[in-house]
Write a protein that holds these residues in place. Structure first.
Motif, PDB file in Angstrom:
ATOM      1  N   VAL A  98      40.947  68.671  -2.251  1.00 39.26           N
ATOM      2  CA  VAL A  98      41.605  68.240  -1.018  1.00 39.26           C
ATOM      3  C   VAL A  98      42.828  67.387  -1.338  1.00 39.26           C
ATOM      4  CG1 VAL A  98      41.325  66.885   1.086  1.00 39.26           C
ATOM      5  CG2 VAL A  98      39.463  68.356   0.305  1.00 39.26           C
ATOM      6  N   ALA A  99      42.693  66.485  -2.306  1.00 32.46           N
ATOM      7  CA  ALA A  99      43.825  65.617  -2.663  1.00 32.46           C
ATOM      8  C   ALA A  99      45.009  66.425  -3.173  1.00 32.46           C
ATOM      9  CB  ALA A  99      43.382  64.595  -3.714  1.00 32.46           C
ATOM     10  N   TYR A 100      44.745  67.404  -4.034  1.00 36.03           N
ATOM     11  CA  TYR A 100      45.839  68.174  -4.625  1.00 36.03           C
ATOM     12  C   TYR A 100      46.364  69.254  -3.681  1.00 36.03           C
ATOM     13  CZ  TYR A 100      46.014  66.082  -9.238  1.00 36.03           C
ATOM     14  OH  TYR A 100      46.224  65.204 -10.284  1.00 36.03           O
ATOM     15  N   SER A 101      45.725  69.426  -2.542  1.00 34.72           N
ATOM     16  CA  SER A 101      46.312  70.325  -1.550  1.00 34.72           C
ATOM     17  C   SER A 101      47.545  69.697  -0.909  1.00 34.72           C
ATOM     18  CB  SER A 101      45.279  70.676  -0.472  1.00 34.72           C
ATOM     19  OG  SER A 101      44.956  69.536   0.310  1.00 34.72           O
ATOM     20  N   PHE A 102      47.704  68.377  -1.076  1.00 36.64           N
ATOM     21  CA  PHE A 102      48.882  67.655  -0.581  1.00 36.64           C
ATOM     22  C   PHE A 102      49.890  67.390  -1.694  1.00 36.64           C
ATOM     23  CE2 PHE A 102      45.307  66.390   2.153  1.00 36.64           C
ATOM     24  CZ  PHE A 102      45.796  66.755   3.392  1.00 36.64           C
ATOM     25  N   ALA A 153      41.071  73.905   1.498  1.00 33.37           N
ATOM     26  CA  ALA A 153      40.789  72.681   2.258  1.00 33.37           C
ATOM     27  C   ALA A 153      40.568  72.991   3.738  1.00 33.37           C
ATOM     28  CB  ALA A 153      41.940  71.683   2.085  1.00 33.37           C
ATOM     29  N   MET A 154      41.349  73.916   4.278  1.00 29.46           N
ATOM     30  CA  MET A 154      41.168  74.288   5.685  1.00 29.46           C
ATOM     31  C   MET A 154      39.841  75.015   5.888  1.00 29.46           C
ATOM     32  SD  MET A 154      45.001  75.338   7.039  1.00 29.46           S
ATOM     33  CE  MET A 154      45.480  76.378   5.647  1.00 29.46           C
ATOM     34  N   LEU A 155      39.464  75.874   4.942  1.00 37.43           N
ATOM     35  CA  LEU A 155      38.157  76.529   5.011  1.00 37.43           C
ATOM     36  C   LEU A 155      37.030  75.510   4.928  1.00 37.43           C
ATOM     37  CD1 LEU A 155      38.234  79.833   2.898  1.00 37.43           C
ATOM     38  CD2 LEU A 155      37.533  79.559   5.276  1.00 37.43           C
ATOM     39  N   LEU A 156      37.224  74.531   4.056  1.00 34.11           N
ATOM     40  CA  LEU A 156      36.229  73.466   3.908  1.00 34.11           C
ATOM     41  C   LEU A 156      36.062  72.691   5.209  1.00 34.11           C
ATOM     42  CD1 LEU A 156      34.366  71.660   2.163  1.00 34.11           C
ATOM     43  CD2 LEU A 156      36.421  70.346   1.538  1.00 34.11           C
ATOM     44  N   ALA A 157      37.176  72.386   5.870  1.00 33.43           N
ATOM     45  CA  ALA A 157      37.112  71.641   7.131  1.00 33.43           C
ATOM     46  C   ALA A 157      36.354  72.438   8.189  1.00 33.43           C
ATOM     47  CB  ALA A 157      38.524  71.318   7.612  1.00 33.43           C
ATOM     48  N   LEU A 158      36.639  73.741   8.284  1.00 37.13           N
ATOM     49  CA  LEU A 158      35.935  74.585   9.251  1.00 37.13           C
ATOM     50  C   LEU A 158      34.448  74.645   8.953  1.00 37.13           C
ATOM     51  CD1 LEU A 158      35.889  76.613  11.589  1.00 37.13           C
ATOM     52  CD2 LEU A 158      36.496  78.410   9.946  1.00 37.13           C
ATOM     53  N   THR A 159      34.107  74.794   7.678  1.00 37.18           N
ATOM     54  CA  THR A 159      32.700  74.864   7.279  1.00 37.18           C
ATOM     55  C   THR A 159      31.976  73.570   7.594  1.00 37.18           C
ATOM     56  OG1 THR A 159      33.271  76.400   5.496  1.00 37.18           O
ATOM     57  CG2 THR A 159      31.138  75.314   5.358  1.00 37.18           C
ATOM     58  N   LEU A 160      32.630  72.429   7.347  1.00 35.23           N
ATOM     59  CA  LEU A 160      32.010  71.131   7.627  1.00 35.23           C
ATOM     60  C   LEU A 160      31.755  70.943   9.122  1.00 35.23           C
ATOM     61  CD1 LEU A 160      33.939  68.733   5.200  1.00 35.23           C
ATOM     62  CD2 LEU A 160      31.557  69.492   5.032  1.00 35.23           C
ATOM     63  N   VAL A 161      32.687  71.399   9.946  1.00 35.09           N
ATOM     64  CA  VAL A 161      32.506  71.286  11.395  1.00 35.09           C
ATOM     65  C   VAL A 161      31.295  72.099  11.838  1.00 35.09           C
ATOM     66  CG1 VAL A 161      33.506  71.898  13.632  1.00 35.09           C
ATOM     67  CG2 VAL A 161      34.919  70.784  11.900  1.00 35.09           C
ATOM     68  N   LEU A 162      31.185  73.324  11.336  1.00 37.70           N
ATOM     69  CA  LEU A 162      30.073  74.191  11.733  1.00 37.70           C
ATOM     70  C   LEU A 162      28.742  73.674  11.202  1.00 37.70           C
ATOM     71  CD1 LEU A 162      31.710  77.703  11.273  1.00 37.70           C
ATOM     72  CD2 LEU A 162      31.192  76.531  13.408  1.00 37.70           C
ATOM     73  N   LEU A 163      28.727  73.197   9.961  1.00 39.88           N
ATOM     74  CA  LEU A 163      27.481  72.678   9.398  1.00 39.88           C
ATOM     75  C   LEU A 163      27.044  71.393  10.089  1.00 39.88           C
ATOM     76  CD1 LEU A 163      27.933  73.362   5.565  1.00 39.88           C
ATOM     77  CD2 LEU A 163      26.516  74.595   7.212  1.00 39.88           C
ATOM     78  N   THR A 164      28.007  70.570  10.502  1.00 39.25           N
ATOM     79  CA  THR A 164      27.670  69.365  11.259  1.00 39.25           C
ATOM     80  C   THR A 164      27.042  69.730  12.596  1.00 39.25           C
ATOM     81  OG1 THR A 164      29.491  68.144  10.217  1.00 39.25           O
ATOM     82  CG2 THR A 164      28.579  67.243  12.257  1.00 39.25           C
ATOM     83  N   ALA A 165      27.631  70.725  13.253  1.00 40.02           N
ATOM     84  CA  ALA A 165      27.054  71.191  14.513  1.00 40.02           C
ATOM     85  C   ALA A 165      25.667  71.777  14.291  1.00 40.02           C
ATOM     86  CB  ALA A 165      27.975  72.238  15.146  1.00 40.02           C
ATOM     87  N   PHE A 166      25.480  72.495  13.182  1.00 41.96           N
ATOM     88  CA  PHE A 166      24.166  73.053  12.845  1.00 41.96           C
ATOM     89  C   PHE A 166      23.137  71.941  12.659  1.00 41.96           C
ATOM     90  CE2 PHE A 166      21.200  74.048   9.376  1.00 41.96           C
ATOM     91  CZ  PHE A 166      20.549  75.145   9.910  1.00 41.96           C
ATOM     92  N   PHE A 167      23.535  70.868  11.986  1.00 42.85           N
ATOM     93  CA  PHE A 167      22.623  69.745  11.761  1.00 42.85           C
ATOM     94  C   PHE A 167      22.250  69.070  13.078  1.00 42.85           C
ATOM     95  CE2 PHE A 167      22.319  65.099  11.366  1.00 42.85           C
ATOM     96  CZ  PHE A 167      21.159  65.003  10.618  1.00 42.85           C
TER      97      PHE A 167
END
Length: 267
Positions: free
Chosen positions: A33-37, A246-260
């Motif tokens: 994520v850091a090196y994506s910037f 990083a964008m894929l990671l953000a989408l996955t985290l949103v969905l997994l948070t909703a799943f939890f």
């Protein structure tokens, strides 16, 4: 004399081991994520903060096409897998135990136990035979492959939800002369909805991130976002791939948070 209860947290070195595990798990992700910037062309040399790679990824027509294709496949596969998984869960939980029930449970969860490469090769052979016999091509093969692979991922939370549901309301509905369909539509389905949504989101994430099965089953011009990224990494590694990841990671985290949130038990 009262003996103190055992706690693994009191073992020598537990804290250090836990810290090392979390560092090993999350340091590569934080680095990505850091090196994506990173303003530099190099993925290993920091050249300052920049959002250019996100802008380039957003303007990349191939990335857009692969993203849309990935979403179409993931939504379709999640819908098919969730529907089949819901019917399978109802068939294996809303009835008395029967001979062969364990075997059916094993067969439903077979994709979880067999290496993914085996499933990919098997689907490649099967679809190759179908294509040769019918001449039919298209994206449907990838959707069917993802659906088959995602069924057990949708099945597990739906089955768990059904097993945790109280049968009292369903029994009461039957006592009030509700038909089986009315009982299912007005009682079982609303109670089961969080499990169905959780299963669908989990299937969506699995399909969206899949590489192995997609790489084997897809035809020319059917790259998904993960397979497009794999192809680009073989040619040239740039921070643009970091930005997409990083964008894929953000989408996955949103969905997994909703799943939890949907699957956690309330006091």
């Amino acid at each position: 004399m009262v003996r103190a209860s055992f706690s693994v947290a009191r073992l020598p070195g537990f804290a250090s081991t836990a810290i090392l595990v979390f560092v090993a798990l999350y340091l590569p992700i934080f680095t990505l994520v850091a090196y994506s910037f990173n303003a530099s062309q190099s993925v290993a040399v920091w050249g300052g903060f920049s959002l250019d790679w996100y802008a380039k990824a957003w303007a990349n027509q191939q990335v857009k096409e692969a993203t849309v294709r990935s979403l179409v496949i993931a939504v379709s596969a999640a819908g098919i897998a969730t529907t089949v998984a819901t019917m399978a869960a109802l068939g294996t939980t809303r009835r008395r135990a029967f001979k062969g029930q364990t075997f059916i449970y094993v067969m439903i969860n077979q994709p979880l136990m067999v290496p993914e490469i085996v499933t990919a090769v098997a689907l490649l052979i099967l679809f190759g035979i179908i294509k040769q016999a019918t001449g039919i091509q298209g994206l449907g093969y990838v959707i069917l492959a993802h659906s088959a692979f995602c069924i057990p991922f949708a099945y597990l939370p739906i089955r768990a939800r059904l097993e945790g549901m109280d049968l009292t309301l369903e029994t009461a509905a039957a006592d009030l002369y509700a038909t089986p369909w009315q009982t299912f539509r007005r009682v079982t389905l609303p109670l089961l909805a969080p499990g169905i949504v959780a299963g669908a989101m989990l299937a969506f994430v699995i399909s969206l991130d899949d590489v192995v099965i997609t790489e084997f089953v897809k035809s020319g011009g059917q790259d998904t976002l993960p397979t497009y990224m794999l192809g680009q990494l073989r040619r040239q590694l740039t921070p643009e791939m970091n930005a997409i990841s990083a964008m894929l990671l953000a989408l996955t985290l949103v969905l997994l948070t909703a799943f939890f949130l949907l699957t956690r038990k309330k006091d």
